[in-house]
Scaffold this motif. Structure first.
Motif, short mmCIF file in Angstrom:
data_model
loop_
_atom_site.label_atom_id
_atom_site.label_comp_id
_atom_site.label_asym_id
_atom_site.label_seq_id
_atom_site.Cartn_x
_atom_site.Cartn_y
_atom_site.Cartn_z
N PHE B 239 28.55 57.54 70.41
CA PHE B 239 27.78 58.73 70.07
C PHE B 239 26.88 58.46 68.86
N ILE B 240 27.43 57.75 67.87
CA ILE B 240 26.61 57.41 66.69
C ILE B 240 25.40 56.62 67.13
N LEU B 241 25.64 55.63 68.00
CA LEU B 241 24.53 54.81 68.46
C LEU B 241 23.49 55.66 69.19
N ARG B 307 27.80 58.91 58.49
CA ARG B 307 28.41 59.65 57.39
C ARG B 307 29.18 60.86 57.91
N ILE B 308 28.53 61.58 58.85
CA ILE B 308 29.17 62.79 59.40
C ILE B 308 30.47 62.44 60.10
N ILE B 309 30.42 61.38 60.91
CA ILE B 309 31.61 60.97 61.65
C ILE B 309 32.74 60.62 60.68
N LYS B 310 32.38 59.93 59.60
CA LYS B 310 33.40 59.55 58.62
C LYS B 310 34.00 60.79 57.96
N ARG B 311 33.15 61.77 57.70
CA ARG B 311 33.63 62.98 57.03
C ARG B 311 34.62 63.73 57.90
N VAL B 312 34.38 63.75 59.20
CA VAL B 312 35.31 64.46 60.07
C VAL B 312 36.52 63.60 60.43
N GLY B 313 36.63 62.44 59.84
CA GLY B 313 37.86 61.68 59.98
C GLY B 313 37.82 60.50 60.92
N GLY B 314 36.65 60.18 61.46
CA GLY B 314 36.54 59.00 62.32
C GLY B 314 36.42 57.73 61.50
N GLY B 316 33.93 55.51 61.90
CA GLY B 316 32.54 55.21 61.62
C GLY B 316 32.14 53.85 62.12
N LEU B 317 30.87 53.56 61.98
CA LEU B 317 30.32 52.34 62.55
C LEU B 317 30.11 51.29 61.47
N LEU B 318 29.64 51.74 60.30
CA LEU B 318 29.32 50.80 59.24
C LEU B 318 30.48 50.75 58.25
N ALA B 319 30.75 49.58 57.78
CA ALA B 319 31.88 49.41 56.87
C ALA B 319 31.60 50.09 55.53
#
Lengths: 298, 319
Positions: B239-241, B307-314, B316-319
């Motif tokens: 989805f991020i991609l 960033r959004i994905i990381k915030r919701v607890g995923g 993420g794609l980038l380290a």
């Protein structure tokens, strides 16, 4: 791997439920939607104009003819297309493999000065690219416009394939390389005598991917090659289909064109597609493996 | 190794330099191996990236990509004054946002069906059928579509036979263009994209299914509570991609499916860049400004989605 897991999971319930019938039906309908267009194209390419007009739902021609193909190969463009695309494959794929393999091996371990920076600089190109405009001007400045080398060099390393190959190589035992080094082997020797033979499955995968990409090449050809004697096959198909559509739309009002344009158009699709069809069984054998290695990394 | 041990004691620049030098010398063959690939990346990836600086210059053919004079934001003023540019951005967002809604879920559903359906060997054949179109170029797929969706194509013939309808101009009607883009996108790549999800499903622990079975979970419950959570991270990454592609995806497809009749609704940003650069009067600086805008937005979209994905607890794609 996929199958064994399924079997273990299956053994629990062996009843064929209504859900199974529905799912199977959905899959079959979807598959038909993919297959029927191909059958239709093949059928029209082998049909006579009379038959195509009389039976609009043609899927199996009763009187198959190769007349359309015969006429197609009288068009000099199709031979130019084959010649150009084979040249692109012959020069391009070895270059792709050489660049990707040497880069993947040398960056398998980033324990020497500068290696990490180079590695991340390569990864960064997946997020950033200049696009076609500066690339065109670069080719202009290098004097490669209208030369086959523009299309060859514009596609050197696919960063995704590079990652896939590198990931595979990191799984090879390091001790092999250490022993070879103790025996006094150089890096090139190690790459060609140890790494490449051990990486055959992944190199085969990447080879097939590059070959298909090169075969499907048309955009760079359209931008960089503007010579009538240097047109990739895909672009020839595009030109023929576009020409024919124009002829068709004109012929509605005017007298019928003597040639069976749709037949030739569909025959062109087939001759452009057949090599991919031949490659496909091999592609299939390798792609799941390739994509899974890539997916783990991505 | 010299780098990591250097920090433990008092940093000794001289020995660090000597160590690095020794390390470079020891690995000189590695550098030789890197060189061809690196040279390619520098010339054909990084020079074009820096070539986008042309956006702030006035391109003069004699002076080339890097020596043309700077003109500040002049090109951007022109770009933002062009109504066709603004329109192309809206078209791009409309088409690609629709892709997220209509095209993105399809491979997931296909993978779930494939996982549930009970077939033996014929499963492999079906799978091959679904993946094959992925390996065809958009030129071929576009040509096939012209063949089957034309006035006398098989789709119109079938509709005529079943419902007695007049031939429909699927390819030449602007209002049909967006559905056409989604359907052909699914037709070409849903089977391929499903493979990634199927790989993810095959990685789910079988014991979970067995435990659920013993607890009496229905199949739909197992899909909802085991399979879908099991492939959640894969869905998120893809989805991020897809969000990162909101401004760019699909040039080849749209180029090969659009025609004079539908170009009004089909001119995405990439189509616009192609038209202003390679058709009609050419202003490379103007094109570079549009390209730079496009690349910047793409990067921002990708970073924002991550960033959004990381915030919701995923993860993420980038380290």
């Amino acid at each position: 791997m996929v199958l064994t897991i399924k079997k273990a999971h299956r053994s629990f319930h062996n009843r064929f439920e209504l859900l199974d019938a529905i799912l199977l039906l959905i899959l079959l309908v979807l598959a038909a939607m993919i297959v029927i267009p191909f059958i239709s194209v093949i059928a029209i390419s082998f049909a006579t104009q009379k038959e195509a007009l009389e039976s609009p739902l043609l899927l199996i021609p009763m009187k198959p003819t190769i007349d359309n193909y015969y006429r197609l190969f009288q068009d000099p463009r199709i031979l130019v297309g084959y010649k150009t695309t084979f040249l692109i494959l012959l020069l391009g794929v070895p270059l792709n493999l050489f660049l990707t393999t040497s880069l993947a091996y040398s960056l398998t371990r980033t324990n020497f000065p500068g290696a990490k920076i180079i590695f991340y600089a390569i990864l960064l190109t997946m997020l950033l690219n200049g696009g076609i405009v500066p690339m065109y001007l670069l080719m202009l400045q290098l004097g490669l416009i209208n030369k086959i080398w523009s299309v060859i060099f514009v596609y050197g390393v696919n960063t995704f394939y590079f990652i896939v190959m590198r990931t595979y190589m990191t799984t090879l035992p390091e001790s092999l390389i250490e022993f070879a080094k103790i025996d006094g082997a150089g890096e090139w020797y190690i790459l060609y005598k140890i790494i490449i033979p051990l990486s055959k499955p992944i190199i085969a995968t990447v080879f097939l991917f590059y070959s298909v990409d090169r075969w499907n090449e048309w955009f760079n050809g359209m931008i960089f090659l503007r010579r009538n004697d240097l047109i990739p096959l895909q672009l020839v198909l595009r030109n023929i289909v576009m020409d024919m559509s124009i002829v068709n739309s004109l012929s509605i009002a005017g007298p019928r064109v003597p040639r069976f344009t749709e037949g030739i158009q569909n025959a062109t699709i087939i001759v452009t597609m057949v090599p991919v069809m031949c490659f496909f069984p091999f592609l299939q054998k390798y792609f799941v493996k390739g994509i899974m290695i890539g997916a783990v990394k991505a | 190794m010299a780098v990591s041990t250097g920090g433990i004691k008092k940093f000794d620049f001289k020995s660090y330099l000597a160590n690095t030098g020794k390390n470079i010398l020891k690995n000189r063959e590695k550098y030789l191996l890197i060189l061809p690939g690196l040279a390619w990346y520098i010339i054909f990836a990084y020079i074009p990236i820096f070539g986008l600086s042309l956006a702030f210059k006035k391109y003069i053919a004699k002076l080339g990509l890097f020596r043309s004079p700077f003109v500040g934001l002049y090109n951007f003023e022109n770009v933002f004054a062009d109504p066709a540019f603004m329109k192309s951005i809206i078209t791009t967002l409309r088409i690609n946002a629709g892709r997220l809604i209509f095209v993105f879920p399809f491979p997931i559903i296909l993978a779930l069906i494939f996982n549930e359906v009970r077939l033996g060997k014929s499963k492999k054949i079906l799978q091959s059928i679904f993946t094959f179109p992925h390996f065809l170029s958009w030129v071929i797929v576009g040509s096939i579509m012209i063949s089957i969706l034309g006035q006398r194509g098989i789709v119109n013939s079938l509709l005529n036979l079943l419902f007695g309808t007049q031939p429909i101009g699927f390819l030449g009607t602007p209002s049909y263009f967006q559905p056409l883009v989604y359907l052909t996108d699914i037709w070409k790549s849903a089977g391929w994209s499903a493979i990634i999800y199927m790989a993810a499903i095959s990685g789910i622990d079988v014991e979970q299914y067995q435990a659920a079975e013993i607890d009496g979970a229905t199949r739909l419950q197992r899909i909802w509570y085991i399979t879908l959570p099991g492939i959640k991270s894969t869905i998120i990454v893809l989805f991020i991609l897809a969000v990162g592609n909101l401004m760019s995806g699909g040039f080849e497809q749209i180029f090969n499916l659009s025609n004079a009749a539908t170009i009004k609704v089909a001119e995405t940003l990439d189509m616009y860049i192609y038209r202003i650069t390679f058709r009609g009067s050419v202003d490379f600086s103007f094109s570079a400004a549009v390209s730079l805008f496009r690349s910047t937005i793409n990067l921002l979209l990708l970073l924002a989605a991550d960033r959004i994905i990381k915030r919701v607890g995923g993860t993420g794609l980038l380290a």
